[in-house]
Design an enzyme around this catalytic site. Structure first.
Site, PDB file in Angstrom:
ATOM      1  N   ASP A 127      -7.313  -1.858   1.940  1.00 22.42           N
ATOM      2  CA  ASP A 127      -8.377  -2.409   1.138  1.00 22.42           C
ATOM      3  C   ASP A 127      -9.159  -3.162   1.527  1.00 22.42           C
ATOM      4  O   ASP A 127      -8.180  -4.251   1.295  1.00 22.42           O
ATOM      5  CB  ASP A 127      -8.039  -2.690  -0.723  1.00 22.42           C
ATOM      6  CG  ASP A 127      -9.432  -2.572  -1.322  1.00 22.42           C
ATOM      7  OD1 ASP A 127     -10.263  -2.765  -0.805  1.00 22.42           O
ATOM      8  OD2 ASP A 127      -8.875  -2.923  -2.549  1.00 22.42           O
ATOM      9  N   ASP A 162     -16.120  -2.966   2.337  1.00 25.71           N
ATOM     10  CA  ASP A 162     -15.011  -2.737   1.276  1.00 25.71           C
ATOM     11  C   ASP A 162     -14.455  -1.247   1.701  1.00 25.71           C
ATOM     12  O   ASP A 162     -14.848  -0.148   1.086  1.00 25.71           O
ATOM     13  CB  ASP A 162     -15.516  -2.454  -0.130  1.00 25.71           C
ATOM     14  CG  ASP A 162     -14.022  -2.366  -1.267  1.00 25.71           C
ATOM     15  OD1 ASP A 162     -12.731  -1.935  -0.411  1.00 25.71           O
ATOM     16  OD2 ASP A 162     -14.321  -2.611  -2.339  1.00 25.71           O
TER      17      ASP A 162
END
Ligand SMILES: *[C@@H]1O[C@H](CO)[C@@H](O)[C@H](O)[C@H]1NC(C)=O
Ligand SMILES: *[C@@H]1O[C@H](CO)[C@@H](O)[C@H](O)[C@H]1NC(C)=O
Length: 484
Positions: free
Chosen positions: A103, A297
């Site tokens: 992430d 992201d």
């Protein structure tokens, strides 16, 4: 707390031996043949040979000859038709492998702990008592993402990733997580943004590697993500692409990588300014200044944008309608929609297209689908919080490079080889534990147990149902982690 962190001096502790002995050169004993081996010292074990060779190199400031890896690749798995992408790490002594979401929208590493409710489920949990190198830190850990939260305590242990190992990496042992955040085959999450937004205060593993001189060829990570969402024969797990640390993989992209700096003063996300957006050839008006900031992201499935932009986007889409109830913040569009969207970042003239398939997040009824763009409301979150969250619906379309120094994000066109991996059924990667990882020591240690919540509001994104995909962008920094 938002300044980019730089002050710790880092040590590569490859030279376990501080011995300054040089390897003895043979001295023939003269005219007589002797069958007796020299006994002036204990014979060296194989480890001694290695330690002494490393010692010599360390003495002269040379890189250890055992540091063979200067870049490494972790193959990814695509989970549930592009909902998320995970890789694997190995933790502890002896090392045990775990699947973790990778992430770039957060900075903490955590694993489900064996003490948690996950015990007995099919989630593989971390059992600290079976690792001889684990250290308890007696510090609470808590993190909130756009689509859930996780809580537990902090510990440290040796963690391997992509052929590198960080000794004493601080991570969360999670005992409570909101439903939908974690399910098998996942065991946790590894945040790949900067230390300044780490809820634990710990330096992320990638950042330790990037900041430890002599470890990586280049201080960067590069992602290629596959697309299976529009493939009706796709399985729950498919090959997800790869992440390379320390180098880019020139077989996966073509042309130049267009690097754009992270804007001055930006928080510790991988921020890019959105400076252009078109839908079906129409230019939309996008906010400027700090309001143009987007977190790039990998942990978010769709694309979060300011409400004013989301309205403009769907006004270009015939028969689209704002969602209500569970779908608030999303738009319902005909599944037959074929929209083309382009982004510009950082004022660059290069525009990056999103494939029509990625304009759709998922199907919601026989003919209706949910669009990939959803509303993000960062009002009250402070002007350093990103207004956009640019997730996988965009990132599947580019080779994306996250560079620590000089801090920038770069995009390039995918190569034919990379594109061919999308929609091509295959064997999902199995975790590997490096027999000889390059080893680096984590910096600093967490000393706080009394941190107070620094509640600055945070981003609210709409994700009431796990079925809407993941939004793994950290919402508010939780503990003011202090470092030695
Ligand atoms: C990427 O590919 C598109 C389509 O082929 C092309 O127009 C564009 O110039 C390429 N961008 C870069 C930076 O190479
Ligand atoms: C999925 O979408 C991509 C990009 O739009 C396209 O190239 C590909 O042909 C599509 N695959 C299927 C099975 O429709």
């Amino acid at each position: 707390m938002f300044s980019s962190y730089s002050s710790l001096s880092l040590l590569v502790l490859l030279s376990i031996a501080s011995s300054s002995d040089v390897l003895a050169s043979p001295h023939p004993e003269g005219g007589r043949t002797i069958n007796v081996l020299r006994r002036s010292r204990e014979p060296w074990s194989p480890e001694d040979f290695r330690a002494r060779l490393e010692g010599v190199h360390a003495k002269y400031g040379m890189k250890s000859p055992f540091t063979k890896r200067s870049s490494g690749t972790n193959l990814l798995t695509n989970l549930q038709y592009d909902s998320s992408y995970f890789g694997s790490i190995a933790v502890g002594t002896p090392p045990v492998s775990y699947n973790v979401i990778l992430d770039t929208g957060s900075s903490d590493l955590w694993l489900a702990a064996s003490e948690s409710a996950a015990r007995g489920s099919d989630i593989k949990t971390f059992d600290s008592s079976s690792s001889s190198t684990f250290k308890e830190l007696n510090t609470p850990f808590s993190i909130t993402y756009g689509s859930g939260s996780a809580k537990g305590t902090l510990g440290s242990d040796n963690v391997q990733w992509a052929g590198f190992e960080v000794i004493g990496q601080v991570f969360g042992l999670v005992t409570t997580a909101s439903s939908g955040l974690l399910s098998a085959p996942l065991s946790g999450l590894m945040g790949l943004a900067f230390q300044s937004i780490a809820a634990s205060g710990a330096t992320p593993l990638w950042q330790t590697l990037a900041q430890t001189s002599g470890t990586l060829d280049s201080p960067l990570m590069a992602f290629q993500l596959t697309r299976f969402q529009n493939d009706t024969t796709a399985k729950n797990l498919e090959p997800g692409g790869s992440v390379t640390i320390g180098a880019t993989d020139s077989t996966l992209y073509t042309g130049d990588i267009d690097f754009q700096s992270i804007p001055n003063g930006a928080p510790g996300y991988w921020i890019q300014s959105v400076t252009g957006l078109t839908v079906n050839g129409q230019s939309l008006s996008v906010p400027t200044g700090n309001s143009a900031w987007a977190a790039i992201d990998t942990g978010t499935t769709g694309i979060g944008a300011p409400a004013s932009v989301v309205t403009q986007i769907y006004s270009q889409i015939p028969n689209s309608a704002a969602g209500t109830g569970q779908y608030q913040g999303y738009y319902i569009i005909p599944c037959s929609t074929s929209a083309s969207v382009t982004f510009n970042f950082g004022g660059s003239s290069n525009s990056w297209s999103i494939a029509p398939a990625d304009f759709i997040l998922q199907q919601s009824s026989a003919t209706e689908c949910i669009g990939a763009f959803f509303e993000v409301d960062n009002s009250g979150a402070g002007n350093l919080t990103p207004s956009w969250i640019v997730g996988d619906s965009f990132l599947k379309n580019v080779y994306s490079v996250f560079r620590q120094d000089p801090a920038a994000v770069g995009f390039a066109n995918l190569s034919a080889k990379a594109n061919a991996m999308s929609g091509t059924d295959g064997t999902v990667p199995s975790p590997t534990i490096a027999s000889f990882p390059s080893t680096v020591t984590a910096t600093g240690s967490v000393v706080v147990a009394t941190g107070t919540a620094n509640s600055n509001g945070g981003i609210s994104a709409f994700a009431r149902s796990a079925g809407f995909g993941w939004i793994l962008c950290i919402v508010a920094s939780v503990f003011a982690g202090l470092f030695l």
